[in-house]
Design an enzyme around this catalytic site. Sequence first.
Site: not given
Length: 142
Positions: A60-63
């Site tokens: 995933g990412s910063g979300t």
Amino acid sequence: MIQARILHGGEAHGRVLALDAPLSFWGAFDPRTGRIIDIHHPQCGSCITGTILMMRETRGSGTAPGGMAEAIRLGTAPSAIILVKPDINLAIGAEVAEALYGKTCPVLAVTAADYAELARHAALAISGDGKITPLPRDSFPG
């Protein structure tokens, strides 16, 4: 007993759910139901709610903090998360949820060897100082 690195502290206990692949908390997990919804994930359909969720690393990412905080708010999050590769995004999500909603989900990191040892157990308890202790097999049915 294993001493973990605390990314976000707290106490928890529950049955172990050791994932076979990384999981994203944004898009691969439904915070309304607590279920893994990524059709490509080997444990698609599994419910992580109330578990001691173990995965070597996340996807995933910063979300991810948003998905994590929402699951904690809704009560569908794991009781705790144990990783090998520390993930600041999950720790931020847990921190935000604690600040906004007064609910916590410890996020811990352990060595690969400790992870393998912990994953063999059916249930674990986590103390506020980051100690992880196996619980008897019948502590959490299912």
